[in-house]
Design a protein around this motif. Structure first.
Motif, PDB file in Angstrom:
ATOM      1  N   TYR A 352       0.824  -1.208   0.000  1.00 22.77           N
ATOM      2  CA  TYR A 352       0.000   0.000   0.000  1.00 22.77           C
ATOM      3  C   TYR A 352       0.862   1.263   0.000  1.00 22.77           C
ATOM      4  O   TYR A 352       0.438   2.298  -0.519  1.00 22.77           O
ATOM      5  N   GLY A 353       2.060   1.182   0.559  1.00 26.26           N
ATOM      6  CA  GLY A 353       2.962   2.330   0.492  1.00 26.26           C
ATOM      7  C   GLY A 353       3.313   2.679  -0.943  1.00 26.26           C
ATOM      8  O   GLY A 353       3.224   3.839  -1.360  1.00 26.26           O
ATOM      9  N   LEU A 354       3.694   1.666  -1.741  1.00 27.70           N
ATOM     10  CA  LEU A 354       4.028   1.908  -3.147  1.00 27.70           C
ATOM     11  C   LEU A 354       2.787   2.295  -3.957  1.00 27.70           C
ATOM     12  O   LEU A 354       2.865   3.135  -4.859  1.00 27.70           O
ATOM     13  N   SER A 355       1.647   1.684  -3.632  1.00 32.65           N
ATOM     14  CA  SER A 355       0.417   1.988  -4.375  1.00 32.65           C
ATOM     15  C   SER A 355      -0.037   3.421  -4.134  1.00 32.65           C
ATOM     16  O   SER A 355      -0.358   4.162  -5.075  1.00 32.65           O
ATOM     17  N   LEU A 356      -0.081   3.829  -2.862  1.00 26.69           N
ATOM     18  CA  LEU A 356      -0.576   5.166  -2.526  1.00 26.69           C
ATOM     19  C   LEU A 356       0.405   6.260  -2.929  1.00 26.69           C
ATOM     20  O   LEU A 356       0.024   7.434  -3.014  1.00 26.69           O
ATOM     21  N   ASN A 357       1.653   5.879  -3.196  1.00 20.52           N
ATOM     22  CA  ASN A 357       2.668   6.870  -3.553  1.00 20.52           C
ATOM     23  C   ASN A 357       2.711   7.147  -5.051  1.00 20.52           C
ATOM     24  O   ASN A 357       3.552   7.917  -5.512  1.00 20.52           O
ATOM     25  N   ALA A 358       1.793   6.547  -5.825  1.00 17.83           N
ATOM     26  CA  ALA A 358       1.818   6.720  -7.283  1.00 17.83           C
ATOM     27  C   ALA A 358       1.741   8.188  -7.682  1.00 17.83           C
ATOM     28  O   ALA A 358       2.375   8.622  -8.644  1.00 17.83           O
ATOM     29  N   GLY A 359       0.966   8.995  -6.917  1.00 14.80           N
ATOM     30  CA  GLY A 359       0.814  10.406  -7.249  1.00 14.80           C
ATOM     31  C   GLY A 359       2.064  11.219  -7.011  1.00 14.80           C
ATOM     32  O   GLY A 359       2.222  12.312  -7.578  1.00 14.80           O
ATOM     33  N   ALA A 360       2.972  10.702  -6.171  1.00 11.16           N
ATOM     34  CA  ALA A 360       4.197  11.442  -5.862  1.00 11.16           C
ATOM     35  C   ALA A 360       5.343  11.082  -6.799  1.00 11.16           C
ATOM     36  O   ALA A 360       6.391  11.743  -6.783  1.00 11.16           O
ATOM     37  N   LEU A 361       5.182  10.045  -7.614  1.00  6.21           N
ATOM     38  CA  LEU A 361       6.238   9.656  -8.540  1.00  6.21           C
ATOM     39  C   LEU A 361       6.314  10.640  -9.697  1.00  6.21           C
ATOM     40  O   LEU A 361       5.314  11.256 -10.079  1.00  6.21           O
ATOM     41  N   ALA A 362       7.505  10.764 -10.264  1.00  4.23           N
ATOM     42  CA  ALA A 362       7.667  11.620 -11.451  1.00  4.23           C
ATOM     43  C   ALA A 362       6.851  11.046 -12.600  1.00  4.23           C
ATOM     44  O   ALA A 362       6.754   9.835 -12.771  1.00  4.23           O
ATOM     45  N   GLY A 363       6.235  11.917 -13.376  1.00  4.23           N
ATOM     46  CA  GLY A 363       5.457  11.462 -14.516  1.00  4.23           C
ATOM     47  C   GLY A 363       3.967  11.653 -14.315  1.00  4.23           C
ATOM     48  O   GLY A 363       3.520  12.268 -13.350  1.00  4.23           O
ATOM     49  N   ASP A 364       3.187  11.101 -15.232  1.00  6.04           N
ATOM     50  CA  ASP A 364       1.741  11.263 -15.251  1.00  6.04           C
ATOM     51  C   ASP A 364       1.087  10.347 -14.224  1.00  6.04           C
ATOM     52  O   ASP A 364       1.347   9.133 -14.208  1.00  6.04           O
ATOM     53  N   ILE A 365       0.207  10.899 -13.388  1.00  3.10           N
ATOM     54  CA  ILE A 365      -0.405  10.120 -12.308  1.00  3.10           C
ATOM     55  C   ILE A 365      -1.278   8.993 -12.854  1.00  3.10           C
ATOM     56  O   ILE A 365      -1.333   7.894 -12.280  1.00  3.10           O
TER      57      ILE A 365
END
Length: 561
Positions: A352-365
Motif C-alpha cells: 500500500y505504500g508503493l500503491s498510494l505513492n503513485a501520485g508522488a512519482l515523477a510522470g503522469d499520475i
C-alpha cells in the motif's frame, strides 16, 4: 461428514463449471481494488498557495501573473505561509502594499488551488493541506482499519450463513456506502462512510477468495492467485474513472456503481458445497455437488459418497474449535507464527505504500497508476508459473528481497539525481519493479500461510496474518507522510524491513509437494522434520502433548482473514 476433496477428485478440481463460477465471483475484486486505491486520485497531490485578496483578483490586478503573485506573497517557497503584511492596504492596481521583508504568517484567508489535473479533490474541498494534512493521512488509515473490521465481522457471518449470502451482503453494503460517500457533506461523515466502504468491499474480496479456494481443491494456487489479478483490474480502472471524472465526487460516485453487475451474477452462484459439508448439511452439499458434476459432464456414484465419508472420530477431531491463542502454544508453531505475522505486516505495508505513492512519482499520475497495476499482474503471473516449481519458501524470499532492494535503489537514484532526468526515470522504474515484488509476496503469503498450518488452525492462522497485514496497511500512509520531512526515509523503511523479512523467510519450512497436516501434532512433526532436529520423535510428542494439555477449548468461530 463428507470430505469434498474426494468428490472433486471424481468431478474435477477445476472443471468448466468451477471456471465459470470463479469468473463470476472474481467481479468482487473490481470494487475492492477501486475503493482501496481510490485515494491516489480523490486526494491527489495538488499545487496551492495562500489566498491573498485582492492581489489574486484578476479583475483588480489583470496584469499580475501567477508567478508574480507567488513571488510577492510566498516566503522561502513554503506555500503554507505568506508574508505577513496587511492585505487590506493594497489599492489596485498598485502593489506598493507588498512587503517582502515582513515576517511569515500562516494562511489566514484560505487557500488557492491549481485546478489541474483535477478540478476538485477532498484536499481542496476541506483544505487538507499544511497543518491539516495529517487529517487526510488519518482518513486513509481509518479506511484500512475498516478492512480489518470487515475481515473479523464477516468472518463470523460467513461461517454462520455461508459464503454466497455473505458475498451478497458485502456487495449491497459496498454499493450503498460507496454512493453515500460521494455525497458526504462534511469531512467527518466522509471518513465514516469510507470506513464502511472498506468493511464491505474488503469482506466481499476476502470471501470471494475463500469461495474459489473451497470449490477448486488442489487447483487453489491458480485460482487463489488470480483473485489478486481481479483486485488489480479494479486498481487499474481507477485511472480510467479519474481520467474522465476530474471532480472527486463524480469520480467516487461512478466507481461506486461497479458492484451492480454482481446482483445478476449472484443468481448463478451456488453455495460452497464444502461449507455445507463442514456444517453437517450433507444433503444440501450433495445436491450442489451433483450440479457441479452435471456441468462438468461427470457422474458421482454412491460408491464415491461412501469413499468420501469421514469417520466419526476423525470428524469430531476436525470439528473441534480452537482459538488463535493455540497458534502460539507449540514451540515451533509459535516461531513460525511470529515469522508469518511479520511477513504479512511488511507485505501489506510496502504494497500500500508503493500503491498510494503513485501520485508522488515523477510522470503522469494516470499512467503511473496503470503501470503500478501492470507490474502487479506481472508479479502474479510469475508466481503462478513458478510457485509449484521453485517452492513457496524460495519464491517468498526472492520477492521480499526484490521489493526491498528495489525500494533502496529507487530512493538512492532519486536522492542523487540532482535534476538528472535519466536517474529520476530509473528511480521510477525501480519503484515499479518493487511493485512486482510486493504483489508477488502478497500472492504467495496467502497460500503459504494456509499450507503451513494444520486444518484445525488454518483459518485462525490466516486470520492472524491478515490482522498483522492491517497493522502494516494502517501504518503505510503515515510512513509515506514522512517524505514531506525526510524525502528518502519512507523507501528506506520499506527496503530495510523487506530485506529483513526476506532473511527470515529462509527459516520457513517448505510446503511444496507436501501433504498439508490435519492436526497440531502432525504440524509440529512436519516442522521438526523440516528443521532436521536430532530430537527423538517420542520426546517431541511429549512436548507437543504438554503444550496442548495447557490449551483450552474455545467455542470461538473460526475467523478467516
Amino acid at each position: 461428514m463428507i470430505e469434498f476433496d474426494r468428490i472433486l477428485d471424481r468431478i474435477g478440481h477445476l472443471g468448466r463449471y468451477q471456471l465459470f463460477l470463479c469468473f463470476l465471483v472474481y467481479w468482487q475484486g473490481i470494487p475492492a481494488g477501486l475503493h482501496s486505491i481510490a485515494s491516489v486520485f480523490y486526494a491527489a497531490p495538488v499545487s496551492y498557495r495562500c489566498k491573498v485578496p485582492p492581489l489574486d483578483n484578476s479583475t483588480l490586478y489583470p496584469n499580475l501573473t501567477e508567478a508574480e503573485i507567488v513571488n510577492y506573497t510566498v516566503p522561502n517557497g513554503d506555500t503554507c505561509f505568506r508574508y505577513g503584511y496587511n492585505l487590506s492596504t493594497c489599492e489596485p492596481p498598485s502593489t506598493s502594499c507588498v512587503n517582502m521583508s515582513a515576517s511569515a504568517m500562516r494562511c489566514d484567508q484560505g487557500y488557492e488551488y491549481d485546478p489541474t489535473p483535477f478540478s476538485s479533490t477532498v484536499d481542496m474541498e476541506w483544505n487538507l493541506v499544511c497543518n491539516r494534512k495529517i487529517l487526510g493521512t488519518m482518513a486513509t488509515s481509518f479506511f484500512f482499519a475498516g478492512m480489518w473490521t470487515g475481515a473479523v465481522v464477516f468472518g463470523y457471518l460467513a461461517d454462520l450463513i455461508g459464503r454466497r449470502y455473505t458475498i451478497l451482503i458485502a456487495t449491497i453494503g459496498t454499493l450503498i456506502s460507496g454512493v453515500a460517500t460521494a455525497f458526504a457533506p462534511w469531512f467527518e461523515l466522509f471518513v465514516v462512510l469510507r470506513f464502511f466502504s472498506a468493511v464491505f468491499s474488503h469482506a466481499g474480496f476476502l470471501f470471494m477468495f475463500v469461495y474459489v479456494v473451497e470449490i477448486t481443491g488442489d487447483k487453489r494456487t491458480l485460482t487463489g492467485v488470480h483473485t489478486h489479478t481481479a483486485f488489480c483490474a479494479g486498481y487499474m480502472l481507477n485511472s480510467l474513472f479519474a481520467y474522465f471524472f476530474r471532480d472527486w465526487r463524480d469520480f467516487y460516485f461512478y466507481l461506486s456503481l461497479t458492484p451492480i453487475p454482481y446482483f445478476l451474477f449472484h443468481f448463478f452462484v451456488p453455495e460452497s458445497p464444502r461449507w455445507h459439508f463442514s456444517n453437517g448439511r450433507d444433503e444440501e452439499g450433495k445436491k450442489i455437488s451433483y450440479k457441479f458434476a452435471k456441468n462438468n459432464k461427470k457422474e458421482i456414484t454412491e460408491a464415491d459418497w461412501k469413499e468420501a465419508e469421514v469417520a466419526a472420530t476423525d470428524a469430531q477431531l476436525l470439528n473441534k474449535k480452537y482459538s488463535s491463542l493455540d497458534l502460539f502454544k507449540p514451540r515451533l508453531m509459535r516461531l513460525i507464527t511470529f515469522n508469518c505475522m511479520y511477513s504479512w505486516l511488511v507485505t501489506a505495508m510496502v504494497y500500500y505504500g508503493l500503491s498510494l505513492n503513485a501520485g508522488a512519482l515523477a510522470g503522469d499520475i494516470f499512467i503511473n497508476n496503470l503501470l503500478n497495476g501492470a507490474m502487479e499482474i506481472v508479479g502474479y503471473l510469475f508466481c503462478q508459473f513458478t510457485m509449484d516449481r521453485l517452492g513457496r519458501k524460495t519464491l517468498l524470499t526472492m520477492m521480499m528481497f526484490l521489493q526491498g532492494f528495489s525500494c533502496l535503489i529507487s530512493t538512492a537514484l532519486n536522492e542523487l539525481s540532482n535534476g538528472n532526468e535519466a536517474m529520476v526515470t530509473a528511480g521510477v522504474v525501480f519503484a515499479f519493479i518493487g511493485k512486482i515484488g510486493t504483489a508477488g509476496s502478497f500472492a504467495i503469503v496467502y497460500n503459504f500461510t494456509a499450507e503451513l498450518y494444520p486444518t484445525v488452525l488454518r483459518g485462525n492462522a490466516v486470520g492472524i496474518g491478515s490482522m498483522a497485514a492491517r497493522v502494516g496497511s494502517i501504518s503505510s500512509p503515515y510512513i509515506i507522510l514522512l517524505q514531506d520531512y525526510i524525502s528518502w526515509l519512507p523507501f528506506v523503511i520499506f527496503g530495510v524491513m523487506s530485506i529483513i523479512a526476506g532473511g527470515l523467510g529462509f527459516l520457513f519450512p517448505e510446503t511444496m509437494n507436501k501433504t498439508m497436516p490435519q492436526t497440531i501434532a502432525e504440524a509440529e512433526l512436519f516442522y521438526e522434520e523440516a528443521y532436521s532436529r536430532k530430537k527423538s520423535t517420542d520426546h517431541l510428542k511429549g512436548e507437543i502433548n504438554e503444550a496442548m494439555d495447557n490449551s483450552f477449548d474455545s467455542n470461538e468461530s473460526v475467523t478467516k482473514f
